[in-house]
Each structure stands twice: as C-alpha cells, then as structure tokens.
Design a protein around this motif. Structure first.
Motif, PDB file in Angstrom:
ATOM      1  N   GLY A   1       0.779  -1.219   0.000  1.00 18.46           N
ATOM      2  CA  GLY A   1       0.000   0.000   0.000  1.00 18.46           C
ATOM      3  C   GLY A   1       0.815   1.275   0.000  1.00 18.46           C
ATOM      4  O   GLY A   1       0.268   2.361  -0.189  1.00 18.46           O
ATOM      5  N   MET A   2       2.140   1.193   0.229  1.00 16.84           N
ATOM      6  CA  MET A   2       2.947   2.397   0.343  1.00 16.84           C
ATOM      7  C   MET A   2       3.055   3.131  -0.989  1.00 16.84           C
ATOM      8  O   MET A   2       3.026   4.368  -1.043  1.00 16.84           O
ATOM      9  CB  MET A   2       4.339   2.052   0.871  1.00 16.84           C
ATOM     10  CG  MET A   2       5.153   3.257   1.278  1.00 16.84           C
ATOM     11  SD  MET A   2       4.440   4.179   2.666  1.00 16.84           S
ATOM     12  CE  MET A   2       4.936   3.157   4.044  1.00 16.84           C
ATOM     13  N   THR A   3       3.166   2.387  -2.108  1.00 13.26           N
ATOM     14  CA  THR A   3       3.253   3.038  -3.411  1.00 13.26           C
ATOM     15  C   THR A   3       1.983   3.822  -3.703  1.00 13.26           C
ATOM     16  O   THR A   3       2.017   4.956  -4.198  1.00 13.26           O
ATOM     17  CB  THR A   3       3.494   1.990  -4.519  1.00 13.26           C
ATOM     18  OG1 THR A   3       4.653   1.232  -4.194  1.00 13.26           O
ATOM     19  CG2 THR A   3       3.681   2.647  -5.861  1.00 13.26           C
ATOM     20  N   LYS A   4       0.852   3.214  -3.390  1.00 18.96           N
ATOM     21  CA  LYS A   4      -0.430   3.894  -3.596  1.00 18.96           C
ATOM     22  C   LYS A   4      -0.521   5.151  -2.750  1.00 18.96           C
ATOM     23  O   LYS A   4      -1.101   6.166  -3.168  1.00 18.96           O
ATOM     24  CB  LYS A   4      -1.563   2.930  -3.248  1.00 18.96           C
ATOM     25  CG  LYS A   4      -2.964   3.507  -3.428  1.00 18.96           C
ATOM     26  CD  LYS A   4      -4.007   2.459  -3.106  1.00 18.96           C
ATOM     27  CE  LYS A   4      -5.417   3.035  -3.248  1.00 18.96           C
ATOM     28  NZ  LYS A   4      -6.452   2.013  -2.935  1.00 18.96           N
ATOM     29  N   LEU A   5       0.049   5.114  -1.557  1.00 18.78           N
ATOM     30  CA  LEU A   5       0.008   6.273  -0.671  1.00 18.78           C
ATOM     31  C   LEU A   5       0.895   7.403  -1.185  1.00 18.78           C
ATOM     32  O   LEU A   5       0.501   8.566  -1.160  1.00 18.78           O
ATOM     33  CB  LEU A   5       0.462   5.869   0.736  1.00 18.78           C
ATOM     34  CG  LEU A   5       0.642   7.003   1.746  1.00 18.78           C
ATOM     35  CD1 LEU A   5      -0.698   7.606   2.095  1.00 18.78           C
ATOM     36  CD2 LEU A   5       1.352   6.505   2.989  1.00 18.78           C
ATOM     37  N   LEU A   6       2.086   7.079  -1.666  1.00 14.36           N
ATOM     38  CA  LEU A   6       3.108   8.095  -1.914  1.00 14.36           C
ATOM     39  C   LEU A   6       3.197   8.577  -3.356  1.00 14.36           C
ATOM     40  O   LEU A   6       3.570   9.724  -3.603  1.00 14.36           O
ATOM     41  CB  LEU A   6       4.479   7.556  -1.484  1.00 14.36           C
ATOM     42  CG  LEU A   6       4.637   7.171  -0.006  1.00 14.36           C
ATOM     43  CD1 LEU A   6       6.006   6.566   0.225  1.00 14.36           C
ATOM     44  CD2 LEU A   6       4.415   8.365   0.894  1.00 14.36           C
ATOM     45  N   TRP A   7       2.911   7.691  -4.309  1.00 15.44           N
ATOM     46  CA  TRP A   7       3.136   8.063  -5.711  1.00 15.44           C
ATOM     47  C   TRP A   7       1.819   8.434  -6.373  1.00 15.44           C
ATOM     48  O   TRP A   7       0.850   7.712  -6.263  1.00 15.44           O
ATOM     49  CB  TRP A   7       3.784   6.888  -6.463  1.00 15.44           C
ATOM     50  CG  TRP A   7       4.079   7.233  -7.882  1.00 15.44           C
ATOM     51  CD1 TRP A   7       3.307   7.004  -8.974  1.00 15.44           C
ATOM     52  CD2 TRP A   7       5.242   7.895  -8.359  1.00 15.44           C
ATOM     53  NE1 TRP A   7       3.895   7.476 -10.088  1.00 15.44           N
ATOM     54  CE2 TRP A   7       5.092   8.046  -9.748  1.00 15.44           C
ATOM     55  CE3 TRP A   7       6.384   8.408  -7.733  1.00 15.44           C
ATOM     56  CZ2 TRP A   7       6.047   8.657 -10.531  1.00 15.44           C
ATOM     57  CZ3 TRP A   7       7.332   9.002  -8.527  1.00 15.44           C
ATOM     58  CH2 TRP A   7       7.166   9.131  -9.900  1.00 15.44           C
TER      59      TRP A   7
END
Length: 507
Positions: free
Chosen positions: A373-379
């Motif tokens: 989920g971090m990519t969805k949050l940051l990019w």
C-alpha cells in the motif's frame, strides 16, 4: 555462609531433587515454629528453578506455612515467607500452562486455589498495611502472584479484582514503584492466557493509573520501568483494543503536555506491535489539526506526533494510508524552515527547530516503500514537494523515496502503476508537476551553489530515475550524460565541507 549453602542445595537439586526437597520439608515442619529464614529462601529458589517439579509439594508447603503465619510480625522472616508464596504461586501458574510436560497425575485448578486462598486471605487481612518499605515490596509480589492463581477459578475472581485496586493504590504508597508495575504486568499476562475479561471499571482504573505514571514528570521512571509500564498498556490492548485506543485518544485533549506525549508514544507502540489500529483512528493523529495550524502545540508534542507517524508508517498498518500523516511531515518541516527564511541574514535557529527538521528528514528517508500500500500512498503525491522552495532541505530524502518508488513501478510494470494511481482525485492530479516544470526545478537545484553538493547529487539522481516521465527520448542520452555529472558532483562531495568552503571563498 548460609547463602552459599542455600545455593549449593539448589544446584544439588538438579540431580537429586526429591532428596533436597524432602530435607527442606522436614526443616519446614520442625516443631511447629517459624522456620529458619535460610530454609524459606531456599524453598523460594527451588520453586523459581524447578517450578514443575515442586507441584506435588505445593499443598503440604502451604499448609505448613498457614500454621505459623500468626507468629510472623514483620521484617526478614515476613519477607522470606512472601518470597516462598510468590515463587510457589508463580510455579503453579507455570504448571497451568505446561501440564502436558509433568509426569505425575494432573491436579485441577480448584485444588490449588483451595490451598492458596486461606494464605491469600491472611495476607490481605494482616499484611496490606505494613509500614516498612521492604516489607511492602515483598507483600506486593506475594499478593500479586497469588492473585494470578485465583483468577483461574471463577469463584475467587471477585476477591482478586478487589485486590487489584489495592495494587494500583500502591503507586502512592511505596517509594520504588517498579515492583508494583512488574506485579501488574504479571497479572495482566495471566489474564490474557485465561481469557478472563477485565471489568470495565477495573480496566479504566488500570489504564488511567499506568498512563499517569508514564506522564508524571515529578518522578520520571527509568527506561526499563517505562518499558514495563508500556507493556501493561499493550497487554490490555490485546484484550480490549477499541477501548484502549479510545482511552488514549481521550488523553490527548486533557491539556497536559506530558499526558499527550505519553499517549502518542503508546499509540505508536500499539500501531507497531500488531500493525493495526482501528480504521476510524488511523488518519492524522488525533484531532490536532486545528491546534497545529494555529502553531499552539508545544514542541515536545510536535515531536511526539512525528514519532507516532514514524511508527504508523513503519508498521504496515492499513489504517495509516491517509495522505495526511505523510503531508504533516512536510508541514512540520516547512514551519521550522519558515523562521529561517523570514529572518533573512539575521535568522537564527533554535535547537528544538533543528531537531524537528532532522526528525522530518529521517522519517522520510527511512520510509520502506516495499510495504503493502505504500506506493499507492506516496506516488505521485510526493512529486508536489519537489518544487516549493520551503521544502528544498528535504530534497535528499525526497529524492531517495521517489527513486525507490520509480524503480518499484518499473519492476512491477505499467498495469500496477495504473492500479495504484487511480485512487488519486482530480484535485491532487491538478497539483502534480508538469514534466517541463519538474525538469527546470531539478536543473536549478543541480546548478545552485549549495555549501554541500549532496543536494545536487540527489537532484541529478532523481532526474535520471524520472527520465521516462519527463520525455521518452531522454533515456539513451541521460544514461551517458548524468553518470558523468554525478561522478563530478560526487567527487566534490568527497572533498569534505572544508574544501567546499574554500572553493566558495575562491569564487
């Protein structure tokens, strides 16, 4: 000499347990008088070292002690008897969780509770008001361990709950409260194992008392003591997570700076311990937005909020995917940097501002983008912080994070990129940098005469990682040109700060 002889007996019991225990029991029963202190202390050590082997002797040991309790006043013998009661009760609790390992016939919980309860009642009636500090500490350990046994049997639980309030009150009675906390932690661990729900009023009393201890600046507990206090909260949260999180949130609006810091630390520990907070509580912490915009929060609380965000982001908790928690890192950095910009040539930096800015950079630089989920949050939201001047100091960790995200997307392919950017709303899309704007900004950073070349290196590395998003034809050219520029700039960095300052003077 007596202490050495006691240790020899405990060691001898490793191979001759029944011989040693029989000898100790014969001394314990001698002529119906109070046993020698060394005999009592050795019995306590035996239960500590050989808990399961002592189980067949629990009944006779407690029965013998009951016969002499009325002859015990205070002092060394009282403490020695408390040591026996504490260690043998803990041995019984160990037996409850490891009955399969015992070669002798099993005994029921009721048998042990019937043996312990009379001693427990005597201690409650006669020892709870003892005056000497050492006596109090010994009684606390013994009573808590016996409570742990009684909690296994429903008919005795009421008495145990009543004594739990007494245990909490001891924080006001004893000088060294670490024994109280260890005893409380021990009882809570047992409660988790026996799946006995804590009465609501009792749970609130525990939470309030422990939180007060963590936030009491007049008697700051040591690190080891703080760890046990925090563990008490963690144990309670396992049994009633929603109630515990609600309690901690309630402590954030009390107006106590130390209370807010303690509650934020506990919320961060909760997030990291199991990777999950209730979803309704997972966005930017805790209703501080308005106070934060008004710049009214003390810097200790601001630091605690940042530490909470660090724990939340590193936990992999799906409740933390609100963009606010990451956006707050940049907001905090901008606030502390804003004072330097506003001050111009006469700007000066407080130690607190410097520490907060360093913490912001460290949190961003240590983000693990591989977490689900971090990519969805940051990019691509992070790109919006490349352009504004107030975030220039964050460019190095920002570049590191964006490059890692770009590499991750390249490995995953275009399909995942589409899936992870479809959640960005139209307002956020409008804020994204145009390719030519991004290119111009990064080239300006590369050419700027900063005291250190590290920021220019970060800008070039980011340009290289994003070349496909700036223009498709840049790939082959930049594969040649950017490494040469990086080689030059990295050579500059290796000169060190003194060499760079010299070159600035020469220019």
């Amino acid at each position: 000499v007596k202490t050495a002889a006691s240790d020899v007996l405990v060691t001898l019991a490793r191979s001759h347990f029944h011989f040693v225990m029989s000898e100790l029991q014969s001394h314990l029963k001698a002529m119906g008088k109070v046993p020698d202190e060394t005999v009592l202390l050795t019995l306590g050590k035996m239960a500590c070292s050989y808990a399961l082997q002592c189980i067949p002797f629990v009944g006779m040991t407690l029965l013998t002690l009951r016969a002499v309790l009325s002859q015990v006043g205070s002092g060394r013998i009282l403490r020695a008897i408390c040591s026996v009661l504490e260690q043998w009760s803990k041995g019984v609790n160990t037996y409850f969780g490891n009955q399969q390992q015992c070669p002798f016939p099993r005994k029921g919980v009721a048998q042990f509770c019937e043996a312990i309860y009379p001693v427990f009642r005597y201690a409650v009636v006669n020892w709870l008001d003892c005056k000497e500090e050492k006596d109090k500490q010994a009684v606390i350990g013994a009573v808590a361990a016996m409570m742990g046994v009684l909690l296994h049997e429903e008919q005795y639980q009421k008495h145990a709950w009543e004594l739990l309030f007494w245990l909490l009150h001891q924080y006001q009675e004893v000088q060294d409260t670490s024994q109280v906390t260890k005893s409380l932690s021990y009882v809570l661990e047992l409660l988790e194992g026996v799946h006995t729900p804590i009465p609501q009023g009792t749970a609130l009393a525990i939470s309030t008392t422990v939180h007060d201890q963590l936030s009491d600046v007049t008697k700051e507990p040591g690190l080891a003591h703080k760890a046990v206090l925090s563990r008490c909260i963690m144990l309670q949260a396992r049994m009633c997570p929603e109630e515990m999180v609600a309690f901690l949130h309630s402590q954030l609006s009390t107006g106590s700076e130390a209370g807010c810091v303690a509650a934020l630390g506990l919320l961060g520990a909760l997030a990291h311990s199991d990777g999950q907070l209730p979803p309704s509580k997972g966005s930017f912490p805790l209703g501080f937005e308005q106070e934060d915009r008004n710049h009214t929060l003390p810097w200790q609380v601001r630091r605690a909020v940042l530490e909470f965000i660090r724990e939340l982001l590193s936990s992999g908790s799906q409740s933390c995917w609100a963009w606010d928690v990451v956006g707050h890192i940049f907001t905090e950095f901008s606030r502390t940097s804003g004072r330097l910009v506003a001050g111009g040539l006469f700007a000066w930096e407080t130690q607190e501002d410097g520490a907060l800015r360093a913490l912001c950079m460290d949190i961003l630089g240590s983000l693990d983008v591989s977490l689900r989920g971090m990519t969805k949050l940051l990019w691509p939201r992070l790109l919006q912080y490349v352009m504004p001047a107030q975030y220039s100091g964050m460019l190095i960790p920002l570049s590191h994070c964006l490059r890692a995200l770009a590499e991750r997307q390249e490995r995953a392919g275009c399909k995942e990129e589409e899936e992870e950017t479809d959640a960005i709303d139209s307002q956020e899309q409008a804020q994204l940098l145009a390719p030519q704007t991004l290119l111009a900004r990064l080239l300006v950073v590369v050419a700027a005469p900063y005291p250190s070349g590290k920021r220019a290196v970060a800008a070039l590395q980011l340009l290289q990682a994003l070349h496909g998003r700036i223009h498709g034809a840049l790939g082959s050219a930049w594969e040649t040109e950017i490494p040469l520029l990086l080689q030059y700039l990295e050579g500059e960095v290796q000169l060190g700060s003194e060499g760079l300052e010299g070159r600035e003077r020469d220019r």
